[in-house]
Design a protein around this motif. Structure first.
Motif, PDB file in Angstrom:
ATOM      1  N   GLY A 170     -14.918  19.399  29.991  1.00 36.06           N
ATOM      2  CA  GLY A 170     -15.943  20.321  29.158  1.00 36.06           C
ATOM      3  C   GLY A 170     -15.301  21.411  28.911  1.00 36.06           C
ATOM      4  N   THR A 171     -14.076  21.648  29.161  1.00 43.93           N
ATOM      5  CA  THR A 171     -13.582  23.163  28.828  1.00 43.93           C
ATOM      6  C   THR A 171     -13.451  23.239  27.483  1.00 43.93           C
ATOM      7  N   ALA A 172     -14.025  24.489  27.082  1.00 49.67           N
ATOM      8  CA  ALA A 172     -14.052  25.062  25.741  1.00 49.67           C
ATOM      9  C   ALA A 172     -12.526  25.113  25.008  1.00 49.67           C
ATOM     10  N   GLY A 173     -12.378  24.627  23.940  1.00 48.86           N
ATOM     11  CA  GLY A 173     -10.920  24.618  23.195  1.00 48.86           C
ATOM     12  C   GLY A 173     -10.226  23.429  23.615  1.00 48.86           C
ATOM     13  N   ILE A 174     -10.262  22.378  24.504  1.00 50.49           N
ATOM     14  CA  ILE A 174      -9.684  21.426  24.809  1.00 50.49           C
ATOM     15  C   ILE A 174     -10.514  20.258  24.887  1.00 50.49           C
ATOM     16  N   SER A 175     -11.864  20.368  24.893  1.00 51.61           N
ATOM     17  CA  SER A 175     -12.761  19.333  25.224  1.00 51.61           C
ATOM     18  C   SER A 175     -13.957  19.415  24.216  1.00 51.61           C
ATOM     19  N   GLY A 176     -14.337  18.387  23.871  1.00 54.10           N
ATOM     20  CA  GLY A 176     -15.695  18.027  22.889  1.00 54.10           C
ATOM     21  C   GLY A 176     -16.834  17.832  23.801  1.00 54.10           C
ATOM     22  N   VAL A 177     -16.699  17.768  25.034  1.00 51.75           N
ATOM     23  CA  VAL A 177     -17.877  17.432  25.980  1.00 51.75           C
ATOM     24  C   VAL A 177     -18.844  18.592  26.309  1.00 51.75           C
ATOM     25  N   TRP A 178     -20.123  18.282  25.885  1.00 49.34           N
ATOM     26  CA  TRP A 178     -20.983  19.494  26.251  1.00 49.34           C
ATOM     27  C   TRP A 178     -21.879  19.204  27.403  1.00 49.34           C
ATOM     28  N   PRO A 179     -22.426  20.270  27.956  1.00 55.81           N
ATOM     29  CA  PRO A 179     -22.814  20.120  29.390  1.00 55.81           C
ATOM     30  C   PRO A 179     -23.991  18.985  29.679  1.00 55.81           C
ATOM     31  N   THR A 180     -24.792  18.730  28.599  1.00 59.13           N
ATOM     32  CA  THR A 180     -26.071  17.897  28.756  1.00 59.13           C
ATOM     33  C   THR A 180     -25.761  16.354  28.206  1.00 59.13           C
ATOM     34  N   MET A 181     -24.258  16.164  27.791  1.00 53.58           N
ATOM     35  CA  MET A 181     -23.907  14.937  27.453  1.00 53.58           C
ATOM     36  C   MET A 181     -23.801  13.918  28.497  1.00 53.58           C
ATOM     37  N   HIS A 182     -24.211  12.866  28.036  1.00 53.88           N
ATOM     38  CA  HIS A 182     -24.069  11.515  29.028  1.00 53.88           C
ATOM     39  C   HIS A 182     -23.173  10.586  28.263  1.00 53.88           C
ATOM     40  N   THR A 183     -22.612   9.679  28.923  1.00 54.12           N
ATOM     41  CA  THR A 183     -21.986   8.517  28.230  1.00 54.12           C
ATOM     42  C   THR A 183     -22.885   7.788  27.309  1.00 54.12           C
ATOM     43  N   ASN A 184     -21.993   7.290  26.392  1.00 53.45           N
ATOM     44  CA  ASN A 184     -23.073   6.036  25.606  1.00 53.45           C
ATOM     45  C   ASN A 184     -22.319   4.767  25.740  1.00 53.45           C
ATOM     46  N   THR A 185     -21.341   4.672  26.746  1.00 57.95           N
ATOM     47  CA  THR A 185     -20.726   3.334  27.280  1.00 57.95           C
ATOM     48  C   THR A 185     -21.242   3.356  28.587  1.00 57.95           C
ATOM     49  N   SER A 186     -21.632   2.128  29.023  1.00 61.12           N
ATOM     50  CA  SER A 186     -22.191   1.774  30.085  1.00 61.12           C
ATOM     51  C   SER A 186     -21.002   2.034  31.322  1.00 61.12           C
ATOM     52  N   ARG A 187     -21.641   2.166  32.336  1.00 54.58           N
ATOM     53  CA  ARG A 187     -20.922   2.476  33.850  1.00 54.58           C
ATOM     54  C   ARG A 187     -19.832   1.572  34.025  1.00 54.58           C
ATOM     55  N   ILE A 188     -20.080   0.404  33.896  1.00 52.30           N
ATOM     56  CA  ILE A 188     -18.932  -0.558  34.335  1.00 52.30           C
ATOM     57  C   ILE A 188     -17.739  -0.462  32.995  1.00 52.30           C
ATOM     58  N   LEU A 189     -18.000  -0.196  32.099  1.00 50.35           N
ATOM     59  CA  LEU A 189     -16.963  -0.032  30.746  1.00 50.35           C
ATOM     60  C   LEU A 189     -16.613   1.336  31.146  1.00 50.35           C
ATOM     61  N   THR A 190     -17.139   2.212  31.738  1.00 51.28           N
ATOM     62  CA  THR A 190     -16.345   3.419  31.801  1.00 51.28           C
ATOM     63  C   THR A 190     -15.780   3.736  33.222  1.00 51.28           C
ATOM     64  N   SER A 191     -14.876   2.619  33.718  1.00 53.09           N
ATOM     65  CA  SER A 191     -14.382   2.859  35.193  1.00 53.09           C
ATOM     66  C   SER A 191     -13.150   1.736  35.057  1.00 53.09           C
ATOM     67  N   PHE A 192     -12.262   1.980  35.953  1.00 52.92           N
ATOM     68  CA  PHE A 192     -10.970   1.448  35.979  1.00 52.92           C
ATOM     69  C   PHE A 192     -11.335   0.176  37.118  1.00 52.92           C
ATOM     70  N   SER A 193     -10.306  -0.675  37.313  1.00 54.07           N
ATOM     71  CA  SER A 193     -10.631  -2.167  37.936  1.00 54.07           C
ATOM     72  C   SER A 193     -10.632  -1.870  39.501  1.00 54.07           C
ATOM     73  N   ASP A 194     -10.105  -0.496  39.966  1.00 59.84           N
ATOM     74  CA  ASP A 194     -10.114  -0.564  41.516  1.00 59.84           C
ATOM     75  C   ASP A 194     -10.734   0.614  42.135  1.00 59.84           C
TER      76      ASP A 194
END
Length: 496
Positions: A43-67
């Motif tokens: 969320g760092t200004a200038g290098i990130s487009g994530v704003w403080p109130t943003m949630h993922t629009n992809t589900s938890r299981i598809l926003t994770s790694f296998s281990d």
């Protein structure tokens, strides 16, 4: 220098690449320009487009790694949850100590001894390099005549720079674009009482991110979808995807938005939960594209005008790798859209260099990022054969032939491409009790630990759990629609 790898970027791509390089005995050094890991998720200004109130629009299981699993059981985590997950991932796999924070790579070039990385006034040679600096750091703002004359008090800027709603409260805001950030920010502002107008070149289909208790990314990014893409005519794939989208959320004109192109491929699709209901409630107005700007007044392509206090552009990103030297840029034909490489990864004239996370797609990146990282690590580590020169050149030539067409892919197509390359695509026929889940369930990271290198004994149970929780796959019996879809694929295969 033996086994040394420079990894440029400590976002999800760089971290997962370093994790799998370590597993193959390499010694990765991660270069990170900021003082923290996480890339976009900081969320760092200038290098990130994530704003403080943003949630993922992809589900938890598809926003994770296998281990590594998430600590919270939210279906759609917040951006802070994802950042915390990445920190835990780095600690779990002893990556944090390998990160050089505050070290910006200024130039990457080839030398007689390997790859020369110049950063923060120093120069070092590495045997190999992975470029994982991010695909979404340079927002694209289209040319609009008179935009530089805009005098609205909230200004005009890309959604990439949006951080909070406060500057827009009580004002009139034009949000230009139809992708995720545009629709999510428009929805956030509209629910706070801001007068919001959304301008689009074309109306996209809008898929709610959650419907009938199933995350929509589990419905449309499936292994079946990849097999269909390989066997069925494009018109039939288009029809099937549109059927899924309409069943989950209807068509935009039913909410009072413009009617999209009958072809879902021509119109495009965006995942957004609140946007269309807000259009139906009159809290968001949809207009055609901007023709010109004069002071606070915007003229649209239909000739209508309106006045605004702020303009936000959610209109995509340009590919930007400023640290590549001219020779590398020339070899890969780099521009703001294209990078010539086999599956966005290897180039035959650049041995020892790999790109990670440099493609554009619909859907979450974590699963394909890990599969790409495993492919690179397994190839360099000798677990699987390196692609032959002829294979690489054919792949690069095929990519070049697609220049000028849409470069956006779909998560399932990319993930399966990397899984096959890494030798970890599970064969549904080998798992009869998981066959339906493997075909029509979510492409959970656990399914790519069933077979091949680094298979895990608990992967079958984990994947069955993931398919039930995120795809409602609790029975091995195909639904009527799944039967129709699968019959179409089998018929196409038989006719080959």
């Amino acid at each position: 220098m033996t086994g040394s790898v420079a990894v440029i970027g400590a976002g999800p791509g760089g971290l997962v690449a370093a994790r799998w390089l370590l597993a193959q005995g390499f010694e990765p050094t991660i270069f990170e320009q900021t003082q923290t890991l996480g890339g976009q998720w900081t969320g760092t200004a200038g290098i990130s487009g994530v704003w403080p109130t943003m949630h993922t629009n992809t589900s938890r299981i598809l926003t994770s790694f296998s281990d590594l699993e998430h600590e919270k059981d939210l279906t759609f985590p917040s951006n802070r949850d994802i950042l915390a997950y990445l920190h835990r991932y780095a600690e779990t796999f002893a990556l944090t100590s390998r990160i050089r924070f505050g070290t910006r790579v200024e130039l990457l070039s080839r030398s007689d001894a390997g790859w020369l990385v110049e950063s923060s006034g120093t120069a070092e040679t590495f045997e190999r390099v992975i470029v994982a600096s991010g695909r979404f750091q340079s927002p694209y703002v289209p040319t609009v005549p008179g935009l530089d004359t805009f005098t609205g008090t909230a200004g005009a800027m890309p959604t990439y720079r949006y951080r909070e709603s406060h500057p827009y409260l009580g004002k009139s805001v034009l949000v230009a674009g139809g992708a995720i950030s545009a629709l999510e920010i428009a929805s956030e502002l509209a629910q706070l009482g801001v007068r919001v107008v959304v301008a689009q070149r074309r109306q996209r289909y809008v898929l709610p991110k959650f419907a009938a208790a199933v995350p929509s990314d589990s419905r449309i990014f499936t292994r079946y979808g990849t097999l269909a893409n390989e066997t069925l005519p494009p018109a039939e794939i288009d029809r099937q995807l549109k059927e899924i989208v309409l069943e989950a959320g209807g068509s935009p004109e039913q909410y009072g938005a413009p009617a999209p192109d009958p072809s879902l491929f021509a119109a495009g699709v965006t995942l957004a939960q609140q946007y269309l209901p807000l259009v139906a409630e009159g809290r968001i107005t949809v207009r055609p594209w901007l023709e010109s700007v004069d002071g606070k007044t915007v003229t649209f392509t239909d000739g209508s005008t309106d006045a605004f206090d702020g303009i936000l552009f959610g209109t995509g990103f340009e590919l930007d790798l400023p640290f590549l030297d001219d020779q590398i840029r020339s070899v890969v034909g780099l521009d703001t859209v294209h990078l010539d490489a086999d599956r966005y990864t290897f180039h035959p004239d650049l041995p020892g260099l790999a790109f990670v996370g440099m493609w554009d797609q619909s859907g979450g990146y974590f699963v394909p990022l890990e599969l790409q990282a495993r492919w690179v690590a397994y190839t360099w580590g000798g677990v699987i054969p390196e692609p032959g020169d002829g294979e690489l050149r054919s792949a690069v030539d095929a990519y070049r032939a697609r220049r000028g067409t849409s470069q956006k892919s779909r998560m399932n197509l990319v993930a399966l491409s990397f899984a096959r390359a890494a030798g970890v695509e599970p064969n549904p026929d080998d798992w009869p009790h998981l066959r339906r889940a493997l075909l029509f369930g979510p492409l959970a990271p656990s399914c790519f630990r069933l077979q091949g290198p680094d298979a895990l004994p608990d992967a079958p149970a984990r994947f069955a759990r993931d398919a039930a929780a995120f795809g409602a796959i609790t029975s091995n019996e195909l639904t009527e629609r799944e039967q129709r879809y699968w019959a179409a694929v089998e018929t196409a295969r038989a006719m080959r």
